[in-house]
Motif scaffolding. Structure first.
Motif, PDB file in Angstrom:
ATOM      1  N   TYR A   1      19.103   7.425 -26.154  1.00 30.21           N
ATOM      2  CA  TYR A   1      20.283   8.170 -26.608  1.00 30.21           C
ATOM      3  C   TYR A   1      20.155   9.612 -26.123  1.00 30.21           C
ATOM      4  O   TYR A   1      19.851  10.525 -26.890  1.00 30.21           O
TER       5      TYR A   1
ATOM      6  N   TYR B   1      21.944  12.126 -25.412  1.00 32.10           N
ATOM      7  CA  TYR B   1      23.062  13.053 -25.606  1.00 32.10           C
ATOM      8  C   TYR B   1      22.869  13.706 -26.968  1.00 32.10           C
ATOM      9  O   TYR B   1      22.123  13.200 -27.819  1.00 32.10           O
TER      10      TYR B   1
ATOM     11  N   ILE C   1      26.602   2.929 -22.001  1.00 28.60           N
ATOM     12  CA  ILE C   1      27.964   3.270 -22.454  1.00 28.60           C
ATOM     13  C   ILE C   1      29.026   2.563 -21.614  1.00 28.60           C
ATOM     14  O   ILE C   1      29.878   1.847 -22.159  1.00 28.60           O
TER      15      ILE C   1
ATOM     16  N   ASP D   1      19.544   4.676 -20.188  1.00 29.74           N
ATOM     17  CA  ASP D   1      20.204   5.859 -20.738  1.00 29.74           C
ATOM     18  C   ASP D   1      21.708   5.615 -20.860  1.00 29.74           C
ATOM     19  O   ASP D   1      22.212   4.556 -20.477  1.00 29.74           O
ATOM     20  N   HIS D   2      22.416   6.620 -21.383  1.00 29.17           N
ATOM     21  CA  HIS D   2      23.840   6.384 -21.684  1.00 29.17           C
ATOM     22  C   HIS D   2      24.684   6.207 -20.427  1.00 29.17           C
ATOM     23  O   HIS D   2      25.784   5.667 -20.501  1.00 29.17           O
TER      24      HIS D   2
ATOM     25  N   SER E   1      27.141   7.340 -32.944  1.00 28.06           N
ATOM     26  CA  SER E   1      26.824   7.242 -31.522  1.00 28.06           C
ATOM     27  C   SER E   1      25.339   6.988 -31.270  1.00 28.06           C
ATOM     28  O   SER E   1      24.954   6.590 -30.169  1.00 28.06           O
TER      29      SER E   1
ATOM     30  N   PRO F   1      28.874   9.525 -25.085  1.00 25.34           N
ATOM     31  CA  PRO F   1      29.344   8.286 -25.710  1.00 25.34           C
ATOM     32  C   PRO F   1      30.851   8.255 -25.946  1.00 25.34           C
ATOM     33  O   PRO F   1      31.361   7.297 -26.519  1.00 25.34           O
TER      34      PRO F   1
END
Length: 262
Positions: free
Chosen positions: A62, A64, A113, A108-109, A71, A8
Motif C-alpha cells: 500500500y 500511498y 489498483i 504495489d498500487h 484504501s 487508489p
C-alpha cells in the motif's frame, strides 16, 4: 498498454476518475480472449537490474499516503506465477540483459489498483516487472523488445503509469487552473501522434520516444519520467505496429491517453 492511475482513487471513487474507472472496468470485454497471464510494468518500482516478482502469492504494497482507511484494506488475491517470472528472466537474459527474481516483493498500487477494475475476478496469474533505476528510455524499449514473444504466448503486458504525471499541476488542475489542462493537451497530442501515426516507422517512433523530453511540454508533463517509461516497455513489445488509442479523455482535470499495442 499504458494505464493511468491516481493512487487508489479509481477504485475508491476519488474525484476526477469516473471516466477512467469506467474505461478500466470495460476493458477486459474488448479482448478477443482472456490473457493466460499478466505482466505489469509499474512506475512505482525501480531497480538497478530488471526485477520480477516470483512468489506464488505476493502480498500487496500500500504505497500511498493520506487516503481513507478503506484504501488500506483493499485485496487482490490473484496468484503469482514463478513460471512466468522464469520466462521473463530467460527472455531478458537472451537479449543480453540481466534479470533478478524477487520472491519477497509484493504488488504495489500500480499493479493491484488497475487490475481490481480490469480483471476483478483475480484469477489470472500476475507478475510485476520493475523499471530500471537508470530511467533510460532506450533501455526500456529494449526490455520491451526482448519481452515481445510473451504476447504470442497469451501474456498481456500492461504498462501502468500515466501519460501525465506532474503532481502540483494535477492539484492545480483539480482546482480549476486552465493552464494545466492546456499544457497537458500539448504533450498528449504529441504522444498520441508518435504512438499511433501509421506513417511512422518503428525506428523513428523509437527514436522520438527515446527523446521524449524534447516534446511540447514534455518536462512539464513528466518532471520525472518514471510514470512514462512503462509505455516504452509496452511499445518495444508491440512488434513494430502503430499503437491504438483506447482512452482519450480527462483524468484529474488534465488530458490523458491510454495506448494499446497488439
Amino acid at each position: 498498454m499504458l494505464l493511468l492511475t491516481g493512487g487508489p482513487f479509481p477504485v475508491i471513487g476519488g474525484p476526477g476518475h469516473q471516466k477512467l474507472t469506467a474505461f478500466l472496468k470495460s476493458y477486459a470485454a474488448t479482448l478477443p480472449a482472456p490473457p493466460t497471464a499478466l505482466l505489469v510494468v509499474s512506475g512505482h518500482w525501480e531497480e538497478s537490474t530488471p526485477s520480477v516478482t516470483s512468489a506464488s502469492n505476493p502480498a500487496l504494497v500500500y504505497d500511498y499516503y493520506g487516503f481513507s482507511p478503506e484504501s488500506y484494506e483493499l485485496k487482490y488475491p490473484a496468484p503469482g506465477s514463478p513460471k512466468l517470472a522464469d520466462r521473463v528472466c530467460s527472455l531478458l537474459q537472451a537479449a543480453g540483459m540481466q534479470c533478478r527474481k524477487d520472491a519477497k516483493r509484493g504488488w504495489d498500487h500500480g499493479t493491484f489498483i488497475p487490475l481490481m477494475l480490469m480483471f476483478g475476478e483475480a484469477q489470472i496469474p500476475v507478475v510485476q516487472l520493475s523499471l530500471l533505476a537508470s530511467l533510460d528510455p532506450a533501455e526500456h524499449i529494449r526490455m520491451g523488445e526482448a519481452l515481445g514473444p510473451l504476447q504470442e504466448e497469451g501474456v498481456a503486458i500492461i504498462g501502468s503509469g500515466s501519460s501525465f504525471h506532474n503532481l502540483p499541476a494535477l492539484f492545480a488542475a483539480m482546482g480549476g487552473d486552465s493552464s494545466a489542462l492546456a499544457r497537458s493537451k500539448q504533450f498528449d497530442e504529441w504522444l498520441q501522434h508518435v504512438c499511433t501515426d501509421p506513417s511512422l516507422s518503428y525506428e523513428k517512433r523509437a527514436e522520438v520516444l527515446s527523446e521524449w523530453r524534447k516534446a511540447p511540454e514534455g518536462p512539464y508533463a513528466h518532471p520525472r519520467e518514471e510514470h512514462l517509461l512503462p509505455l516504452h516497455v509496452v511499445f518495444g513489445a508491440g512488434k513494430g505496429e502503430a499503437g491504438k488509442l483506447v482512452f482519450d479523455d480527462m483524468a484529474m482535470g488534465v488530458k490523458c491517453s491510454s495506448i494499446q499495442w497488439g
